[in-house]
Design an enzyme around this catalytic site. Structure first.
Site, PDB file in Angstrom:
ATOM      1  N   GLY A  16       7.503  -0.372  10.207  1.00  0.00           N
ATOM      2  CA  GLY A  16       8.117  -1.497  10.887  1.00  0.00           C
ATOM      3  C   GLY A  16       9.249  -1.024  11.769  1.00  0.00           C
ATOM      4  O   GLY A  16       9.418   0.174  12.016  1.00  0.00           O
ATOM      5  N   THR A  20       9.645   3.086   7.410  1.00  0.00           N
ATOM      6  CA  THR A  20       8.254   3.485   7.222  1.00  0.00           C
ATOM      7  C   THR A  20       7.984   3.600   5.729  1.00  0.00           C
ATOM      8  O   THR A  20       8.840   4.064   4.970  1.00  0.00           O
ATOM      9  CB  THR A  20       7.968   4.848   7.890  1.00  0.00           C
ATOM     10  OG1 THR A  20       8.236   4.742   9.286  1.00  0.00           O
ATOM     11  CG2 THR A  20       6.520   5.267   7.680  1.00  0.00           C
ATOM     12  N   VAL A  21       6.805   3.148   5.307  1.00  0.00           N
ATOM     13  CA  VAL A  21       6.426   3.225   3.899  1.00  0.00           C
ATOM     14  C   VAL A  21       5.253   4.186   3.750  1.00  0.00           C
ATOM     15  O   VAL A  21       4.270   4.105   4.481  1.00  0.00           O
ATOM     16  CB  VAL A  21       6.056   1.838   3.338  1.00  0.00           C
ATOM     17  CG1 VAL A  21       5.629   1.954   1.871  1.00  0.00           C
ATOM     18  CG2 VAL A  21       7.229   0.874   3.461  1.00  0.00           C
ATOM     19  N   LYS A  36       9.834   4.271   0.704  1.00  0.00           N
ATOM     20  CA  LYS A  36      10.302   3.604   1.923  1.00  0.00           C
ATOM     21  C   LYS A  36      11.455   4.416   2.514  1.00  0.00           C
ATOM     22  O   LYS A  36      12.445   4.682   1.828  1.00  0.00           O
ATOM     23  CB  LYS A  36      10.753   2.179   1.605  1.00  0.00           C
ATOM     24  CG  LYS A  36      11.081   1.338   2.837  1.00  0.00           C
ATOM     25  CD  LYS A  36      11.266  -0.122   2.450  1.00  0.00           C
ATOM     26  CE  LYS A  36      11.490  -1.018   3.666  1.00  0.00           C
ATOM     27  NZ  LYS A  36      11.582  -2.449   3.286  1.00  0.00           N
ATOM     28  N   ASP A 130      12.529 -14.354   3.684  1.00  0.00           N
ATOM     29  CA  ASP A 130      11.500 -13.862   4.606  1.00  0.00           C
ATOM     30  C   ASP A 130      10.146 -13.787   3.911  1.00  0.00           C
ATOM     31  O   ASP A 130       9.462 -12.759   3.939  1.00  0.00           O
ATOM     32  CB  ASP A 130      11.889 -12.492   5.162  1.00  0.00           C
ATOM     33  CG  ASP A 130      11.051 -12.089   6.386  1.00  0.00           C
ATOM     34  OD1 ASP A 130      10.510 -12.995   7.052  1.00  0.00           O
ATOM     35  OD2 ASP A 130      10.947 -10.891   6.662  1.00  0.00           O
TER      36      ASP A 130
END
Length: 368
Positions: A16, A20-21, A36, A130
């Protein structure tokens, strides 16, 4: 990069704007993990870095299997922080939705399961802020515990989450517009757990229809919605089986905070009741529609099942589903279908009455 700390990296599973994952493996514990890592273009921003670390600490403190658990925290050689989480193997709800709406009863069970997860978060004094299909992971459960059959919903990505005590003072408008409560968009600090209740309603509606309840490409669209506008009715989809679904989702999605369900667990109970009712009524309604003039056995409800997404904490798999548009039934008008349904219902009621009357008559004359 082959490893982060003691964790061997296997594949990138999501990226995103801020992180990053990776899917990794912990040789010491012999388990899959999700790692993450803060994006390098944000590493110098102290506020972003602190938000990243706050997410890890918050997820660690929440003692619920409904929320992804963090169990390690560290930093790369370049100073970027990372944290290590449980790996959730079922993919995301967004992957399921990519294939279209799911079976209505399954959609309601899944909505109820999501509401239960949100209630668990609220019990820890945290507001998510969210809740979107992309942030909802699917954990295989080994049994039919919720919508979709063998998966439970797990909350992830608490980057915007806040303690409920802090939420009333926040003025930053953040979130995903299609699933964001209007009070979040206003950014006036006036929101609480009911903002998450709104998001649960929006996700449930999307599961039923394949789309969010209101078109919102920006925060302006969220705030500018007519306060008296309800989401489009689900009657064309559920028809005779709509029950209270329209009303309970309209209440969850109310523009005014005070008009919504006050607690997520209350919404969960109502969704569960409607899911159970729909499961019980579906076979009867299907038989009536089939007997009322044929219709070639085609149901006017969505005829699909959620695919089992095989993926990771930010998604890499895809579900599969086949959807029949709710307004499409070959060769019949709406009025014609209604007439056939009533004729089928009349036959369904009258035939047993005739048999009972005949039996009573035979008994009466035999006695004479």
């Amino acid at each position: 990069m082959d490893a982060i700390g003691r964790y061997r990296l296997q594949s990138k599973v999501g990226a995103g704007a801020f992180a990053t994952v990776w899917r990794g493996y912990d040789d010491d514990l012999d388990v899959d993990v999700a790692v993450k890592v803060l994006a390098d273009n944000w590493a110098s921003r102290a506020d972003v870095r602190e938000r990243f670390l706050s997410e890890a600490r918050l997820m660690r403190r929440i003692a619920s299997d409904r929320v992804v658990r963090v169990f390690d925290l560290g930093a790369l050689e370049d100073g970027r922080p990372y944290f290590v989480m449980d790996y959730v193997s079922g993919g995301t709800l967004a992957e399921v939705l990519a294939a279209g709406p799911v079976d209505p009863a399954d959609a309601l069970w899944w909505g109820a399961d999501l509401a239960r997860a949100v209630a668990a978060l609220h019990a820890e004094g945290v507001v998510h802020r969210d809740i979107t299909p992309a942030n909802l992971l699917l954990r295989p459960s080994g049994g039919k515990e919720s919508g979709g059959g063998t998966h439970r919903i797990v909350l992830a990505d608490l980057g915007l989450a806040k303690r409920a005590a802090e939420a009333s003072g926040l003025t930053e408008a953040v979130g995903t517009p299609s699933y964001m409560a209007p009070e979040q968009g206003r950014g006036d600090g006036g929101f609480d757990e009911r903002a998450d209740v709104y998001a649960v309603g929006a996700v449930t509606y999307a599961l039923l229809t394949g789309r969010a309840p209101f078109v919102a490409s920006s925060i302006t669209d969220v705030v500018g919605r007519d306060p008296d506008q309800d989401p489009p009715s689900l009657r064309p989809l559920l028809q005779d089986a709509v029950g209270q679904v329209d009303e309970l989702l309209a209440r969850a999605l109310a523009y005014r905070v005070g008009d919504r369900w006050a607690q997520a667990h209350t919404l969960a109970e109502r969704l569960e009741a409607e899911a159970y009712r729909l499961e019980q009524e579906a076979p009867l309604l299907a038989s009536l529609r089939t007997s009322a003039g044929g219709e070639d056995g085609v149901s006017t409800t969505v005829n699909s099942s959620a695919g089992s997404a095989a993926g990771s904490s930010t998604g890499s798999g895809a579900g599969s589903a086949a959807a029949v548009p709710p307004e499409t039934v070959a060769g019949t008008s709406r009025r014609g279908r209604r007439g056939k349904r009533w004729r089928g219902l009349a036959l369904f009621v009258l035939v047993p009455v005739v048999f009972v009357a005949a039996a009573v008559g035979a008994w009466y004359f035999a006695g004479r």
